[in-house]
Design an enzyme around this catalytic site. Structure first.
Site, PDB file in Angstrom:
ATOM      1  N   PRO A 186       0.838  -1.199   0.000  1.00  0.00           N
ATOM      2  CA  PRO A 186       0.000   0.000   0.000  1.00  0.00           C
ATOM      3  C   PRO A 186       0.877   1.255   0.000  1.00  0.00           C
ATOM      4  CG  PRO A 186      -0.700  -1.553   1.695  1.00  0.00           C
ATOM      5  CD  PRO A 186       0.597  -2.060   1.148  1.00  0.00           C
ATOM      6  N   GLU A 187       0.511   2.225  -0.833  1.00  0.00           N
ATOM      7  CA  GLU A 187       1.221   3.492  -0.880  1.00  0.00           C
ATOM      8  C   GLU A 187       0.288   4.570  -0.339  1.00  0.00           C
ATOM      9  OE1 GLU A 187       3.324   4.094  -4.639  1.00  0.00           O
ATOM     10  OE2 GLU A 187       3.253   1.963  -5.064  1.00  0.00           O
TER      11      GLU A 187
END
Ligand SMILES: [Zn+2]
Length: 289
Positions: free
Chosen positions: A16-17
């Protein structure tokens, strides 16, 4: 430029960014702010930084006052009871998820921590590969750590001039530099490739050799791609789910990422894949200089 409707391909190993964490944080803010945690059960104790029993004990009867994002961390502000720690910091690692569900719903597999809420719902931390972490700490400790992280790319502090200045001292390739969380936070493998394509900058260019017009274009591209991805609730990849368990919708708007051999949406040349720092980079050798 929208990716044609097809089954989203998924590359393993993506984490996840910023847009994915921001999506979860916004959901959680809507779902759990004001709720009280009545009881916490640590199922997988290796996920907890510190003592798991003290973690459970300290979270008893604590109200969630706010939820915010700092870099890729989800930070819960808890009402302080006595002198207890008042920040719950969750890092999703590679495969972590935070889900909020009714008490009657079936619990997912790979459950790491269960928070019972006083209103009868549950907030669950699920993590298949267990690279994520949960930590309770006093706000002053958290703030000190937070100051050691890079600039938030969607904050007012982040400007074209700041990006230009930050890039002056580094010899590493700009793609690798963008993923370094000590400089600018929240940008990982997917959005680094996408921002560089939009800016027309080669991922292999030495960071300090970027021209002012290139750092300006890159600034615009970073802000644009992150905001667009948040609007689409993040990118679907192997393990990401938002707080309701749904997948993100940005995957069809990726222009170069995971499109090796496909025509560049601008010039039609085949998109190339190279490996930088052990990670795949996707780019157009014609459009990106
Ligand atoms: Zn091109």
């Amino acid at each position: 430029m929208v990716r044609p409707e097809n089954t989203p391909r998924q590359r393993p190993g993506e984490v996840p960014e910023l847009p994915e964490v921001e999506t979860i944080v916004r959901d959680l803010r809507r779902l759990v702010v004001g709720s009280e945690i009545s009881e916490t059960a640590v199922v997988k104790s290796d996920l907890i930084r510190g003592d798991p029993r003290a973690f459970e004990e300290s979270l008893r009867d604590r109200q969630i006052r706010n939820v915010e994002r700092r870099a890729k961390n989800i930070v819960f502000h808890l009402a302080r009871a006595g002198t207890g720690p008042d920040r719950l910091v969750i890092n999703l690692g590679m495969t972590g998820r935070v889900l909020v569900q009714a008490d009657s719903a079936a619990e997912p597999t790979h459950l790491g921590v269960r928070f019972r809420l006083a209103d009868g719902r549950r907030m669950l931390y699920q993590d298949v590969r267990r690279f994520g972490s949960l930590e309770l700490l006093p706000s002053e400790f958290w703030e000190r750590r937070s100051r050691g992280l890079g600039v938030e790319p969607l904050s007012e502090t982040f400007t074209p001039a700041l990006l230009h200045r930050l890039t002056r001292t580094s010899r590493v390739a700009i793609k690798t530099w963008l993923m370094d969380q000590r400089r600018v936070v929240g940008i990982g493998n997917i959005y680094a490739s996408e921002a560089l394509f939009r800016a027309g900058v080669s991922p292999r260019r030495a960071t300090r050799r970027l021209l002012r017009r290139q750092t300006a274009a890159l600034y615009d591209a970073i802000v644009e791609v992150l905001n667009e991805a948040i609007a689409f609730r993040g990118t679907t990849f192997l393990d990401y789910r938002d707080a309701s368990g749904e997948r993100g919708g940005f995957v069809r708007r990726l222009l170069v990422y995971d499109r090796e051999g496909e025509p560049c949406p601008r010039c039609g040349s085949p998109i190339r894949r190279i490996v930088q720092g052990g990670r795949s980079t996707f780019f157009c050798p014609k459009c990106q200089r």
